[in-house]
Design an enzyme around this catalytic site. Structure first.
Site, PDB file in Angstrom:
ATOM      1  CG  HIS A 152       9.736  -1.357   2.927  1.00 39.02           C
ATOM      2  ND1 HIS A 152       9.985  -1.279   4.626  1.00 39.02           N
ATOM      3  CD2 HIS A 152      10.413  -1.628   3.055  1.00 39.02           C
ATOM      4  CE1 HIS A 152      11.308  -0.420   4.347  1.00 39.02           C
ATOM      5  NE2 HIS A 152      11.750  -1.071   3.652  1.00 39.02           N
ATOM      6  CB  THR A 153       2.907  -1.577   4.706  1.00 35.41           C
ATOM      7  OG1 THR A 153       3.434  -1.170   5.861  1.00 35.41           O
ATOM      8  CG2 THR A 153       1.554  -1.447   4.902  1.00 35.41           C
ATOM      9  CD  GLN A 154       5.532  -4.648   0.224  1.00 32.68           C
ATOM     10  OE1 GLN A 154       5.465  -4.526  -1.625  1.00 32.68           O
ATOM     11  NE2 GLN A 154       6.608  -4.494   0.235  1.00 32.68           N
ATOM     12  CB  SER A 155      -1.131  -5.181   0.692  1.00 29.55           C
ATOM     13  OG  SER A 155      -1.574  -6.056   2.267  1.00 29.55           O
ATOM     14  CG  ASP A 182       7.323   1.726   5.882  1.00 34.07           C
ATOM     15  OD1 ASP A 182       6.365  -0.046   5.944  1.00 34.07           O
ATOM     16  OD2 ASP A 182       8.005   1.016   6.588  1.00 34.07           O
TER      17      ASP A 182
END
Lengths: 269, 266
Positions: B33-36, B136
């Protein structure tokens, strides 16, 4: 020799449109011991209601198996609500109709499924104006100018066909009159439209006086006292050129008294 | 003879070895998942005026503090009636852009029920919210400009959490701190915005872009400017016009006196 060929499973309709396994299942109730329910009735019996609101801008009229119609009505309500949630607008009618058509068509193609035993008239308004769709169990959902489905509907269709040129210029009241006259054509001998067996569903576009824009007049089912004036106006030897002219309207009517329940359905061409 | 039915009809372990489940695993690696965000765009500014909306965003996609891609358009027209401005992750912008392009192509077939900017804003906010609820998120702050169902100018924002709000002027990122006060000076209310002409509004937005280039270290002097106007009856009238602009008339004389950064040796 005279074996019933149409009761082997509950996914086969008889040529008369009956599902025998469902009717036999009803017999199982009679095997149970007696139970009694009671309530103080406002009316002891009434005609089956056949007009339902799907959303603010859509309503349906049903002919056929009520329980199947409930499933489809529920589906349409859900889809319409979801569209409103995702896009923040009323669902366009052709989208709703084609969704309904696709759903019903799958049932004609899949093993172990049966078609919905119900026909619908779907009436509503959207950005493109007023719409009327005919839906059939085959999955067909097509736009119509005027249409009638159900027992003895051929007579009503004949009336509508004969007057089809007039509808575009009709006001709301005139359109209701035409709807009721068409309905009257389909009645059996000695039957007539009454406040008990007739309801009129109306959905349309009205001018908003404050903004000058058109807005939706929500789908409303008129029955009982609400239809008395209309019924009186179309009763025999009466003229109806005293109606006021409102804005553009779509309307759909049904609900003449059917022949006693349980009879095999009449087949009209 | 193996008497266990679950093994019948399968290659025998004693001959072929045990079954290696890794061949059938859908992903060799776990889900991510995109964390930043990684490659990012900075502010988008937008302002309503009497006949439509003006929106602007510079053409830079930064990789951290590096000015990595200097010609990336962050404004996207939708169905020639609306404009979207993206700040935040550029790959997520491209994903949404592809998604919306296919949506608008689907829309263009068959019976036409064009989605207006208000419909589009609602749709995007639901998309963004559903993705954040899957942990996400699509890492963007999106401004949507166009017209609503009453044919009035429409401007609203939707962010990576699905939060929405609307105002006569909007700006994302640094713009919300630096550009918003300038725009509010001219159009703090809907009534004020409805008095602005197109030329006035464009001038205000250009002024904002200049202030942002002076102060925002992730910005660029080349930017896109979109004008959304009401579609008129005849062909070609109104719709979405996006032009490429370059900041001019700046003074960087003061920069001489700034010490302590870069390769200077004081």
């Amino acid at each position: 020799m005279f074996r019933n060929n149409y009761d082997n499973d509950s996914v086969t309709f008889s040529p008369q449109g009956r599902i025998f396994q469902v009717e036999y299942a009803g017999e199982a109730v009679k095997q149970g011991s007696v139970v009694v329910g009671i309530r103080n009735a406002e009316e002891l019996s009434s005609y089956q209601k056949k007009l339902f609101a799907i959303d603010e801008h859509v309503g349906i009229a049903i002919a056929g198996l009520t329980s199947d119609a409930r499933v489809l009505s529920n589906f349409m309500k859900t889809q319409s609500m979801q569209h409103t949630m995702v896009y923040g607008r009323h669902m366009p009618l052709h989208q709703l109709a084609s969704l309904l058509g696709e759903k019903a068509q799958l049932n004609t193609q899949h093993y172990g499924k049966r078609p919905y035993g119900v026909g619908l008239l779907v009436a509503g308004v959207d950005d493109k104006g007023t719409h009327l769709y005919e839906f059939q169990p085959s999955g067909m959902a097509e736009e119509m100018v005027a249409f009638a489905i159900g027992a003895r509907s051929q007579m009503a269709r004949t009336y509508l066909e004969r007057n089809i040129e007039k509808f575009a210029d009709c006001g709301r009241e005139e359109l209701v009159m035409h709807g009721l006259k068409a309905l009257k054509e389909s009645l059996v001998q000695d039957k007539e439209l009454t406040v008990d067996n007739t309801s009129v569903g109306v959905v349309g576009l009205v001018k908003d006086d404050s903004t000058g824009r058109t807005k939706v007049e929500p789908f409303k089912v008129h029955d009982g006292r609400d239809v008395k004036d209309w019924i009186d106006a179309v009763s025999d030897d009466k003229d109806d050129d005293d109606d006021d002219d409102d804005d553009e309207e779509e309307e759909t009517t049904t609900s003449a008294a059917p022949a006693a329940g349980g009879d095999s359905m009449e087949v009209d061409s | 003879m193996d008497h266990r039915p679950q093994n019948w009809g399968r290659p025998r372990d004693d001959i072929y070895g045990g079954y290696d489940v890794s061949y059938m695993a859908p992903n060799a690696e776990p889900n991510t998942h995109t964390q930043s965000p990684v490659v990012t765009g900075t502010s988008v500014v937008a302002l309503k005026y009497k006949d439509g909306v003006i929106m602007a965003a510079d053409n830079l996609a930064s990789y951290g503090s590096l000015a990595r891609f200097p010609s990336v358009q962050r404004l996207m027209p939708f169905a020639d009636t609306s404009v979207l401005g993206f700040s935040g992750d550029v790959s997520d912008m491209q994903y949404i852009s592809r998604h919306l392009t296919s949506l608008s192509i689907d829309e263009a077939y068959g019976v036409q029920d064009p989605l207006n900017a208000a419909n589009l804003h609602r749709y995007l906010s639901k998309l963004l919210y559903s993705r954040r609820s899957k942990f996400d998120p699509l890492w963007n702050n999106i401004l949507i400009a166009g017209f609503d169902s009453d044919d009035k100018p429409f401007l609203a924002s939707a962010d990576l959490l699905g939060t929405t709000y609307s105002s006569p002027s909007l700006a994302s990122g640094y713009g919300s701190m630096l550009a918003q006060p300038i725009m509010r000076k001219y159009a703090s209310t809907e009534e004020d915005a409805a008095k602005l002409t197109k030329e006035q509004a464009i001038k205000i937005v250009k002024e904002c872009m200049k202030v942002l280039f002076y102060r925002d270290a992730r910005s660029l002097d080349k930017y896109s400017l979109a004008v959304v106007t009401r579609k008129s009856g005849e062909e070609g009238g109104g719709g979405v016009q996006i032009t490429q602009e370059k900041l001019e008339g700046m003074s960087w004389k003061f920069a001489d006196r700034i010490k302590g950064y870069g390769t200077q040796t004081v």
